[in-house]
Enzyme design. Structure first.
Site, PDB file in Angstrom:
ATOM      1  N   TYR A 128       9.208  16.054   2.711  1.00  0.00           N
ATOM      2  CA  TYR A 128       9.927  14.915   2.138  1.00  0.00           C
ATOM      3  C   TYR A 128       9.459  13.618   2.782  1.00  0.00           C
ATOM      4  O   TYR A 128       8.900  13.608   3.882  1.00  0.00           O
ATOM      5  CB  TYR A 128      11.438  15.081   2.316  1.00  0.00           C
ATOM      6  CG  TYR A 128      11.939  14.983   3.748  1.00  0.00           C
ATOM      7  CD1 TYR A 128      12.281  13.751   4.301  1.00  0.00           C
ATOM      8  CD2 TYR A 128      12.085  16.123   4.536  1.00  0.00           C
ATOM      9  CE1 TYR A 128      12.748  13.653   5.601  1.00  0.00           C
ATOM     10  CE2 TYR A 128      12.559  16.040   5.835  1.00  0.00           C
ATOM     11  CZ  TYR A 128      12.890  14.798   6.363  1.00  0.00           C
ATOM     12  OH  TYR A 128      13.345  14.697   7.648  1.00  0.00           O
ATOM     13  N   CYS A 129       9.679  12.509   2.083  1.00  0.00           N
ATOM     14  CA  CYS A 129       9.393  11.170   2.598  1.00  0.00           C
ATOM     15  C   CYS A 129      10.371  10.203   1.936  1.00  0.00           C
ATOM     16  O   CYS A 129      11.334  10.627   1.304  1.00  0.00           O
ATOM     17  CB  CYS A 129       7.940  10.769   2.346  1.00  0.00           C
ATOM     18  SG  CYS A 129       7.474  10.712   0.594  1.00  0.00           S
ATOM     19  N   THR A 130      10.144   8.918   2.056  1.00  0.00           N
ATOM     20  CA  THR A 130      11.109   7.926   1.572  1.00  0.00           C
ATOM     21  C   THR A 130      11.315   7.983   0.065  1.00  0.00           C
ATOM     22  O   THR A 130      12.432   8.148  -0.424  1.00  0.00           O
ATOM     23  CB  THR A 130      10.672   6.512   1.974  1.00  0.00           C
ATOM     24  OG1 THR A 130      10.481   6.450   3.381  1.00  0.00           O
ATOM     25  CG2 THR A 130      11.720   5.483   1.551  1.00  0.00           C
TER      26      THR A 130
END
Length: 460
Positions: A325-327
């Site tokens: 996951y990331c922003t």
């Protein structure tokens, strides 16, 4: 003719051995090409330090050097003294020079050379704003948009010109990166202006987007200092040629609901780190103030370090199922593609829409703390958890401020009480320099914040 301050051959090996003793562990973590750059910076730093001790001779007897109250008349003598006595300073100079060189080399420092776009009629791409007043575009409640779209753009310079015109007409601020592989942007403006921008993007024939592609949060033009639109090699700076590692190789996208169920199952089964890794592919200062519970959050300073992190921790991912996951999802597109290219994982999944979309569905889910954003707000929140501490007193605190030292761009967590006591720098070294020390600080890297942190952490 060689400079008088270039290390003579008899002392090159001695100088390198002494200076690198404290930094040997960090240097071993560098790739071959990185070591080449590091060694170049080390030699230049040594030569510069020696040059700073040279004094102008009033006679024809030759050059002399003064250091630590001693006078040296031979190259070998000054080189030996500097190498033996000043290796901590040399190491700091080398690290500072190396980081500046990396910044200069990386694609995210400067856009590709701009050129005039070929004349194209862009009127069909421009929204009709004749019924909108300037006041509606400039004043009123606003928001910040975050979006990206991978697609083939034959002439990104045309899209760049259109984006500049569009954003200026709508009085938007922010940053938009354009490349042959697509577009990545975050812009702020009034609700009226940002809604028109979304409509313009969705109606453009090349992007094939809809409103679900856009993540929104409270804000406006004040969240950015200006508008920057440019053409780059990558729309997210991973430092790997898109033609080598393409977004088309990305992992399997999971909707927020699917991702939530996967994480829920991990905690229920106690399977975390045995068969599955929950991987945060953001930077350390992002994951420090907010992250998914029990994730693996690499201690890296920028996304362009992520490929090296994967390379040096491959065994960590071998035969594992990875949930990334990331922003907003864009870093996972290329990051998951890079991880999959190593052919060590069982499966690679990624959170579609990133943390932004997850928090829209699950504000009190498994993500705790704040969400770091790359604008003047620094962070937005959906829950009341504070998972980080004040850098000085250790009390719970998660609101970033810039280091108070003039030339430092590091972020610091300093609570109100500590700030009132003058503790506003990112580290003691910067604090000393901020009090009027004559030491010159070159950019943000020459401080304890980076000296104490391995460039590529070993998490195996």
């Amino acid at each position: 003719m060689a400079s008088d301050d270039t290390p003579c051959s008899g002392f090159i090996d001695f100088e390198l051995t002494v200076v690198s003793s404290d930094g040997l562990k960090q240097e071993k973590q560098l790739t071959a090409s990185q070591r080449k750059y590091y060694n170049l910076c080390r030699r230049k730093s040594f030569a510069a330090f020696v040059a700073s001790t040279r004094v102008a001779s009033q006679t024809e007897e030759g050059t002399s050097w003064i250091c630590c109250g001693q006078i040296f008349e031979e190259h070998a003598a000054i080189h030996k003294h500097v190498a033996r006595t000043h290796h901590p300073e040399l190491q700091q100079l080398t690290q500072s020079s190396y980081e500046r060189l990396l910044t200069k080399l990386e694609e995210d420092s400067e856009p590709l050379q701009q050129r005039e776009a070929e004349p194209v009629d862009m009127s069909a791409w421009m929204p009709d704003t004749s019924h909108i007043s300037e006041k509606q575009l400039q004043k009123g409640p606003g928001k910040v948009l975050l979006y990206y779209q991978y697609c083939q753009l034959e002439d990104p310079h045309v899209i760049c010109a259109w984006q500049k015109d569009l954003c200026e007409r709508l009085c938007l601020t922010g940053k938009v990166r354009i490349a042959t592989e697509g577009i990545n942007g975050t812009v702020g403006g009034t609700n009226v202006a940002t809604d028109i921008y979304i409509e313009a993007m969705c109606s453009h024939p090349l992007f094939k987007m809809d409103k679900e592609y856009f993540k929104t949060s409270d804000g406006g033009t004040e969240c950015f200092t200006d508008l920057r639109v440019g053409v780059y090699k990558e729309i997210v700076p991973m430092g790997v040629d898109p033609s080598v590692i393409s977004y088309r190789l990305a992992g399997i996208h999971l909707e927020p609901e699917e991702f939530h169920k996967e994480v829920e199952a991990l905690f229920a089964d106690g399977d975390l780190c045995n068969d599955t890794i929950l991987l945060d592919c953001r930077n350390f200062y992002e994951s420090k103030i907010g992250q998914f519970t029990q994730c693996l959050a690499p201690n890296i300073r920028k996304f362009s370090y992520f490929p090296d992190y994967v390379d040096q921790n491959l065994e960590l991912f071998r035969d594992k199922k990875v949930l990334m996951y990331c922003t907003g999802g864009i870093r996972c597109e290329r990051g998951s593609a890079y991880l999959r290219s190593k052919d060590v994982c069982k499966e690679v999944y990624q959170l579609k829409g990133g943390i932004h979309k997850y928090l829209e569905r699950f504000p009190d889910g498994f993500y705790r703390g704040k969400l770091f954003v790359f604008d003047e707000r620094y962070a937005i929140s959906s829950n009341s958890d504070v998972i980080s501490d004040c850098r000085y007193c250790g009390c719970p605190w998660d609101q970033y401020k810039l280091c108070s030292t003039q030339f430092c761009c590091q972020l610091v967590l300093s609570c109100p009480s500590c700030r009132q006591e003058g503790r506003t720098a990112c580290c003691p070294t910067c604090h000393t320099k901020g009090q009027g020390s004559s030491i010159s600080l070159q950019r943000k890297e020459a401080c304890e914040c980076t000296d104490e942190r391995p460039r590529i952490p070993q998490d195996v």
